[in-house]
Motif scaffolding. Structure first.
Motif, PDB file in Angstrom:
ATOM      1  N   PRO A 174      -6.332 196.966  67.481  1.00 32.18           N
ATOM      2  CA  PRO A 174      -4.945 196.495  67.428  1.00 32.18           C
ATOM      3  C   PRO A 174      -4.785 194.990  67.529  1.00 32.18           C
ATOM      4  N   GLY A 175      -5.852 194.262  67.776  1.00 36.87           N
ATOM      5  CA  GLY A 175      -5.758 192.821  67.970  1.00 36.87           C
ATOM      6  C   GLY A 175      -5.671 192.466  69.440  1.00 36.87           C
ATOM      7  N   TRP A 176      -5.556 191.145  69.694  1.00 34.35           N
ATOM      8  CA  TRP A 176      -5.559 190.655  71.066  1.00 34.35           C
ATOM      9  C   TRP A 176      -4.177 190.234  71.537  1.00 34.35           C
ATOM     10  N   THR A 201      -2.013 192.179  72.820  1.00 32.95           N
ATOM     11  CA  THR A 201      -2.007 192.828  74.137  1.00 32.95           C
ATOM     12  C   THR A 201      -3.467 193.000  74.560  1.00 32.95           C
ATOM     13  N   PRO A 202      -3.977 192.121  75.426  1.00 31.38           N
ATOM     14  CA  PRO A 202      -5.419 192.140  75.751  1.00 31.38           C
ATOM     15  C   PRO A 202      -5.931 193.493  76.250  1.00 31.38           C
ATOM     16  N   LEU A 203      -5.125 194.197  77.032  1.00 32.24           N
ATOM     17  CA  LEU A 203      -5.602 195.477  77.559  1.00 32.24           C
ATOM     18  C   LEU A 203      -5.807 196.499  76.441  1.00 32.24           C
ATOM     19  N   LEU A 204      -4.929 196.488  75.437  1.00 40.51           N
ATOM     20  CA  LEU A 204      -5.094 197.405  74.313  1.00 40.51           C
ATOM     21  C   LEU A 204      -6.337 197.051  73.500  1.00 40.51           C
ATOM     22  N   GLY A 205      -6.559 195.741  73.311  1.00 40.74           N
ATOM     23  CA  GLY A 205      -7.766 195.317  72.595  1.00 40.74           C
ATOM     24  C   GLY A 205      -9.025 195.711  73.340  1.00 40.74           C
ATOM     25  N   LEU A 206      -9.018 195.518  74.661  1.00 40.79           N
ATOM     26  CA  LEU A 206     -10.186 195.889  75.469  1.00 40.79           C
ATOM     27  C   LEU A 206     -10.391 197.402  75.468  1.00 40.79           C
ATOM     28  N   LYS A 207      -9.302 198.140  75.487  1.00 41.39           N
ATOM     29  CA  LYS A 207      -9.403 199.601  75.457  1.00 41.39           C
ATOM     30  C   LYS A 207      -9.995 200.080  74.141  1.00 41.39           C
ATOM     31  N   ALA A 208      -9.606 199.431  73.027  1.00 40.97           N
ATOM     32  CA  ALA A 208     -10.132 199.822  71.718  1.00 40.97           C
ATOM     33  C   ALA A 208     -11.620 199.541  71.592  1.00 40.97           C
ATOM     34  N   LEU A 209     -12.128 198.555  72.353  1.00 40.66           N
ATOM     35  CA  LEU A 209     -13.549 198.208  72.284  1.00 40.66           C
ATOM     36  C   LEU A 209     -14.398 198.970  73.291  1.00 40.66           C
ATOM     37  N   THR A 210     -13.770 199.765  74.154  1.00 41.07           N
ATOM     38  CA  THR A 210     -14.517 200.417  75.232  1.00 41.07           C
ATOM     39  C   THR A 210     -15.539 201.417  74.700  1.00 41.07           C
TER      40      THR A 210
END
Length: 314
Positions: free
Chosen positions: A168-170, A172-181
């Protein structure tokens, strides 16, 4: 230390020149003409010739190599044949996915491997040690894309905790980090298995050194000697492996990025190869090679700083 660093820097420069020549030659000998591929099989010869001239494909190979190398030194990676966009811009956009993914995976790998390796070394020959070694053997044997598919089945399709792919992009950093988990975990598990075994072997060797026996003779318990003296000294070879793993995670995530549909450098290389976009392939691969060599260079410096004996050998 300065002489050692300058010598390693000279090796780095020579390695980059050799790598650039190998990359250029390998890409050039690949079958097919990029201009003909881009225009299709029904394209007129004069149209193909005009496109070849526009792309510089009609120049002698040595001139194209020197022009490409000079552009790389200036920070100009050329223009994509397919997207008609600067390669540097495309790399910068994709790097914001691949670099955090590599750092995330390396962090997870380290957090998993260090406790596992220390636990196994402290219980050498016992059930805990054998259990950790069995798990690491499985982690080394199983490909990371298989781990990726299992993670998608469990956490995306069944539990629905994470998405199965996309980024989703950065914003929203938490969404980006969640997508990379999930992709980071898929990359981290095999690397953690390797790192845990190295940590265990290094720590076992250290525990048989004279200074550990001296520490025990002074009244330290086995646990205290392990944490105060053993772990710290065992980290020297582990640092080298961590540096190599970061290079691999940055340059070797092509399959994982394909599985999770991540717009990273690995997927960019895959798309460029399928589209015969030679300038993108050459520039991105060269950039990844530079990252690998630079990380190894910094690892050598850190290793030499930690162990002064290395400087006197070179």
């Amino acid at each position: 230390m300065l002489a050692y660093a300058l010598k390693r820097l000279a090796f780095l420069a020579i390695s980059l020149v050799v790598a650039s020549l190998v990359i250029f030659l390998v890409v050039e000998v690949a079958p097919g003409d990029p201009a003909s591929y881009m225009l299709g099989i029904n394209a007129r010869p004069d149209t193909v010739a005009a496109l070849r001239a526009e792309l510089g494909l009609d120049l002698p190979k040595h001139e194209r190599y020197l022009s490409w190398l000079a552009g790389m030194l200036r920070g100009d990676f050329g223009t994509s044949y397919t997207y008609r966009a600067p390669v540097a811009q495309m790399v910068a956009e994709r790097l914001w996915v691949s670099l955090p993914l590599a750092l995330y995976a390396l962090t997870l790998s380290t957090l998993i491997a260090f406790p596992a390796g220390i636990y196994a070394a402290a219980r050498r020959g016992r059930a805990g040690d054998m259990g950790v070694m069995a798990a690491t053997q499985l982690g080394i044997a199983v490909p990371n894309f298989w781990f990726a598919m299992l993670l998608v089945l469990l956490f995306a399709l069944k539990l629905r905790w994470f998405s199965a792919g996309g980024f989703p992009g950065w914003e929203t950093p938490l969404l980006g980090l969640k997508a990379l988990t999930l992709p980071a975990l898929a990359l981290a598990l095999p690397q953690a298995a390797i790192l845990a075994r190295v940590m265990r072997s290094s720590l076992i060797d250290i525990l048989h050194e004279d200074f550990i026996r001296t520490a025990r003779a002074k009244g330290l318990s086995r646990r205290q000697a392990l944490w105060r003296h053993g772990v710290r000294n065992a980290l020297i070879p582990v640092l080298t492996i961590i540096g190599l793993q970061f290079s691999f995670l940055l340059a070797g995530a092509i399959i994982i990025e394909q599985v999770f549909f991540l717009p990273g450098l690995g997927r960019l290389i895959f798309q460029a190869i399928t589209q015969r976009d030679l300038i993108v392939v050459e520039s991105v691969v060269m950039l990844l090679v530079f990252a690998v060599i630079a990380v190894n260079f910094l690892t050598d410096l850190a290793y030499a700083a930690a162990d002064p004996r290395l400087r006197s050998r070179t």
